[in-house]
Design a protein around this motif. Sequence first.
Motif, PDB file in Angstrom:
ATOM      1  N   LEU A 164       0.827 -11.341  39.856  1.00  0.00           N
ATOM      2  CA  LEU A 164       2.041 -11.712  39.132  1.00  0.00           C
ATOM      3  C   LEU A 164       1.745 -12.751  38.055  1.00  0.00           C
ATOM      4  O   LEU A 164       0.672 -13.378  38.047  1.00  0.00           O
ATOM      5  CB  LEU A 164       3.083 -12.251  40.113  1.00  0.00           C
ATOM      6  N   VAL A 165       2.691 -12.935  37.159  1.00  0.00           N
ATOM      7  CA  VAL A 165       2.505 -13.887  36.070  1.00  0.00           C
ATOM      8  C   VAL A 165       2.456 -15.325  36.587  1.00  0.00           C
ATOM      9  O   VAL A 165       1.890 -16.207  35.940  1.00  0.00           O
ATOM     10  CB  VAL A 165       3.630 -13.744  35.017  1.00  0.00           C
ATOM     11  N   GLU A 166       3.069 -15.563  37.732  1.00  0.00           N
ATOM     12  CA  GLU A 166       3.021 -16.879  38.364  1.00  0.00           C
ATOM     13  C   GLU A 166       3.268 -16.717  39.857  1.00  0.00           C
ATOM     14  O   GLU A 166       3.710 -15.660  40.306  1.00  0.00           O
ATOM     15  CB  GLU A 166       4.062 -17.816  37.754  1.00  0.00           C
ATOM     16  N   THR A 167       2.975 -17.732  40.612  1.00  0.00           N
ATOM     17  CA  THR A 167       3.141 -17.662  42.062  1.00  0.00           C
ATOM     18  C   THR A 167       4.630 -17.719  42.413  1.00  0.00           C
ATOM     19  O   THR A 167       5.325 -18.671  42.044  1.00  0.00           O
ATOM     20  CB  THR A 167       2.407 -18.820  42.754  1.00  0.00           C
ATOM     21  N   PRO A 168       5.137 -16.706  43.131  1.00  0.00           N
ATOM     22  CA  PRO A 168       6.558 -16.711  43.475  1.00  0.00           C
ATOM     23  C   PRO A 168       6.844 -17.676  44.628  1.00  0.00           C
ATOM     24  O   PRO A 168       5.996 -17.909  45.489  1.00  0.00           O
ATOM     25  CB  PRO A 168       6.810 -15.262  43.911  1.00  0.00           C
ATOM     26  N   PHE A 203      18.986 -10.878  38.818  1.00  0.00           N
ATOM     27  CA  PHE A 203      18.234 -12.089  39.140  1.00  0.00           C
ATOM     28  C   PHE A 203      18.320 -13.099  37.992  1.00  0.00           C
ATOM     29  O   PHE A 203      18.619 -12.741  36.842  1.00  0.00           O
ATOM     30  CB  PHE A 203      16.760 -11.747  39.414  1.00  0.00           C
ATOM     31  N   ASP A 204      18.027 -14.326  38.321  1.00  0.00           N
ATOM     32  CA  ASP A 204      17.974 -15.397  37.317  1.00  0.00           C
ATOM     33  C   ASP A 204      16.945 -15.019  36.252  1.00  0.00           C
ATOM     34  O   ASP A 204      15.870 -14.506  36.578  1.00  0.00           O
ATOM     35  CB  ASP A 204      17.582 -16.709  38.005  1.00  0.00           C
ATOM     36  N   PRO A 205      17.259 -15.247  34.972  1.00  0.00           N
ATOM     37  CA  PRO A 205      16.320 -14.890  33.895  1.00  0.00           C
ATOM     38  C   PRO A 205      14.912 -15.436  34.114  1.00  0.00           C
ATOM     39  O   PRO A 205      13.928 -14.777  33.734  1.00  0.00           O
ATOM     40  CB  PRO A 205      16.969 -15.481  32.648  1.00  0.00           C
ATOM     41  N   ASN A 206      14.775 -16.631  34.707  1.00  0.00           N
ATOM     42  CA  ASN A 206      13.456 -17.214  34.931  1.00  0.00           C
ATOM     43  C   ASN A 206      12.649 -16.422  35.968  1.00  0.00           C
ATOM     44  O   ASN A 206      11.417 -16.475  35.977  1.00  0.00           O
ATOM     45  CB  ASN A 206      13.589 -18.662  35.383  1.00  0.00           C
ATOM     46  N   ASP A 207      13.353 -15.715  36.864  1.00  0.00           N
ATOM     47  CA  ASP A 207      12.669 -14.957  37.918  1.00  0.00           C
ATOM     48  C   ASP A 207      12.425 -13.499  37.539  1.00  0.00           C
ATOM     49  O   ASP A 207      11.693 -12.788  38.237  1.00  0.00           O
ATOM     50  CB  ASP A 207      13.500 -14.985  39.211  1.00  0.00           C
ATOM     51  N   ARG A 208      13.026 -13.058  36.446  1.00  0.00           N
ATOM     52  CA  ARG A 208      12.954 -11.636  36.118  1.00  0.00           C
ATOM     53  C   ARG A 208      11.544 -11.119  35.827  1.00  0.00           C
ATOM     54  O   ARG A 208      11.237  -9.965  36.174  1.00  0.00           O
ATOM     55  CB  ARG A 208      13.884 -11.329  34.931  1.00  0.00           C
ATOM     56  N   PRO A 209      10.643 -11.890  35.205  1.00  0.00           N
ATOM     57  CA  PRO A 209       9.278 -11.373  35.010  1.00  0.00           C
ATOM     58  C   PRO A 209       8.603 -10.996  36.328  1.00  0.00           C
ATOM     59  O   PRO A 209       7.936  -9.954  36.419  1.00  0.00           O
ATOM     60  CB  PRO A 209       8.567 -12.526  34.304  1.00  0.00           C
ATOM     61  N   ILE A 210       8.779 -11.836  37.352  1.00  0.00           N
ATOM     62  CA  ILE A 210       8.193 -11.546  38.657  1.00  0.00           C
ATOM     63  C   ILE A 210       8.880 -10.331  39.272  1.00  0.00           C
ATOM     64  O   ILE A 210       8.219  -9.394  39.766  1.00  0.00           O
ATOM     65  CB  ILE A 210       8.323 -12.771  39.598  1.00  0.00           C
ATOM     66  N   SER A 212      10.519  -7.974  37.796  1.00  0.00           N
ATOM     67  CA  SER A 212      10.221  -6.768  37.021  1.00  0.00           C
ATOM     68  C   SER A 212       8.849  -6.202  37.381  1.00  0.00           C
ATOM     69  O   SER A 212       8.683  -4.985  37.513  1.00  0.00           O
ATOM     70  CB  SER A 212      10.282  -7.090  35.527  1.00  0.00           C
ATOM     71  N   SER A 213       7.862  -7.063  37.560  1.00  0.00           N
ATOM     72  CA  SER A 213       6.513  -6.603  37.920  1.00  0.00           C
ATOM     73  C   SER A 213       6.528  -5.895  39.270  1.00  0.00           C
ATOM     74  O   SER A 213       5.901  -4.841  39.454  1.00  0.00           O
ATOM     75  CB  SER A 213       5.540  -7.783  37.965  1.00  0.00           C
ATOM     76  N   ILE A 214       7.245  -6.476  40.222  1.00  0.00           N
ATOM     77  CA  ILE A 214       7.291  -5.892  41.562  1.00  0.00           C
ATOM     78  C   ILE A 214       8.058  -4.568  41.552  1.00  0.00           C
ATOM     79  O   ILE A 214       7.611  -3.558  42.112  1.00  0.00           O
ATOM     80  CB  ILE A 214       7.931  -6.884  42.552  1.00  0.00           C
ATOM     81  N   VAL A 215       9.212  -4.549  40.878  1.00  0.00           N
ATOM     82  CA  VAL A 215      10.023  -3.330  40.833  1.00  0.00           C
ATOM     83  C   VAL A 215       9.287  -2.218  40.088  1.00  0.00           C
ATOM     84  O   VAL A 215       9.304  -1.045  40.502  1.00  0.00           O
ATOM     85  CB  VAL A 215      11.380  -3.620  40.169  1.00  0.00           C
ATOM     86  N   THR A 216       8.621  -2.542  38.998  1.00  0.00           N
ATOM     87  CA  THR A 216       7.868  -1.539  38.240  1.00  0.00           C
ATOM     88  C   THR A 216       6.769  -0.921  39.092  1.00  0.00           C
ATOM     89  O   THR A 216       6.558   0.302  39.080  1.00  0.00           O
ATOM     90  CB  THR A 216       7.259  -2.169  36.977  1.00  0.00           C
ATOM     91  N   THR A 217       6.068  -1.760  39.844  1.00  0.00           N
ATOM     92  CA  THR A 217       4.996  -1.255  40.713  1.00  0.00           C
ATOM     93  C   THR A 217       5.558  -0.368  41.817  1.00  0.00           C
ATOM     94  O   THR A 217       4.973   0.672  42.149  1.00  0.00           O
ATOM     95  CB  THR A 217       4.215  -2.421  41.340  1.00  0.00           C
ATOM     96  N   LEU A 218       6.705  -0.767  42.386  1.00  0.00           N
ATOM     97  CA  LEU A 218       7.333   0.069  43.409  1.00  0.00           C
ATOM     98  C   LEU A 218       7.727   1.424  42.840  1.00  0.00           C
ATOM     99  O   LEU A 218       7.496   2.470  43.466  1.00  0.00           O
ATOM    100  CB  LEU A 218       8.566  -0.634  43.979  1.00  0.00           C
ATOM    101  N   SER A 219       8.302   1.438  41.655  1.00  0.00           N
ATOM    102  CA  SER A 219       8.708   2.696  41.032  1.00  0.00           C
ATOM    103  C   SER A 219       7.503   3.591  40.768  1.00  0.00           C
ATOM    104  O   SER A 219       7.568   4.818  40.955  1.00  0.00           O
ATOM    105  CB  SER A 219       9.455   2.420  39.724  1.00  0.00           C
ATOM    106  N   GLN A 220       6.397   2.988  40.329  1.00  0.00           N
ATOM    107  CA  GLN A 220       5.179   3.762  40.110  1.00  0.00           C
ATOM    108  C   GLN A 220       4.651   4.326  41.416  1.00  0.00           C
ATOM    109  O   GLN A 220       4.121   5.440  41.470  1.00  0.00           O
ATOM    110  CB  GLN A 220       4.128   2.886  39.439  1.00  0.00           C
TER     111      GLN A 220
END
Length: 338
Positions: A164-168, A203-210, A212-220
């Motif tokens: 991820l782009v940063e540690t959740p 989700f909060d805009p600050n959390d959306r990059p994380i 989005s990465s997780i949801v995109t991977t799940l969809s793939q």
Amino acid sequence: MSDDRRLDVLRAIVEDYVSTQEPVGSRALVERHHLGVSPATIRNDMVALEDEGYITQPHTSAGRIPTDKGYRMFVDRLATVKALSQAERRAIETFLTGAVDVDDVVQRSVRVLAQLTNQVAIVQYPSLTRSTVRHIEVVALEGSRVLLVVITSSGRVEQRIIELVETPTEQLLSDLRSRISHASLGQRLPEASLRLADMIETFDPNDRPIVSSIVTTLSQTFTNERSDERIAVGGTANLARFGSDFDSAIKPVLEAIEEQVVLLKLLGEATSGLTVRIGAETGNDNLLGTAVISTSYGADEQALATLGTVGPTRMDYPATMAAVSAVARYVGRSLADT
């Protein structure tokens, strides 16, 4: 075909021809079956059956053999599905017990079906488009890495590790797990993917990059493989066991079997209940001398894919229908337990 006696004669001809591989005469019918009438009456019945297209005489002075129309009448009105023996049921259960994943279930299923029927067995892999989400897990690893685990109703298990782009935070992961489960569990994979995508904006805009990465991977993960376009085939060597009258059909049948699109079409039509297609009903010139018996299978009574057999029109329909149905039931149970 309102005459019950003629139906009995047709049943006897089909059963004897399947058993002996020889044209059936009136004398043989009198000797083997208790039809309660004279040979002359049976001959008259055979003439009537031939006139109506249910049997035919392969050559002069020979007995009669069933036509495709005769086999169809036999399957529709005369065949009683045989109960599997204890040994056959035990063989299926033994073959499928201990399967470790979907691939293992499919490969075991195609082997046992070919052995039970002595025909060519075909098993379609469970369809991802018809599978539902059974479980999703999001596990924090070291640093900013996260492990995603997806388990579908077809028994398939997929794992992905993403950076991820940063540690959740644990709070974000906990919230994400809850929302992912709520949005996806029990949903078919395409619908689950859409629902997860819609969830990102909540989700909060600050959390959306994380997120989005997780949801995109799940969809793939949901669409990483078109498993509904994969099939397993077994028992092609059984084609050589069908007798000399089938020798000329072996090559075209093999050619048809090699065409995966043909097999998928045949199996794809059996989405509800047991289906028997005889000769021209297969819709393929290379399969005119064969019959295809197929049915759907699935976990929790949900059809995920289909399986079946290809054999000569001169086959033991009751036994084959029983074997195909039984293996489908056991495969469904195995997938539910995988």
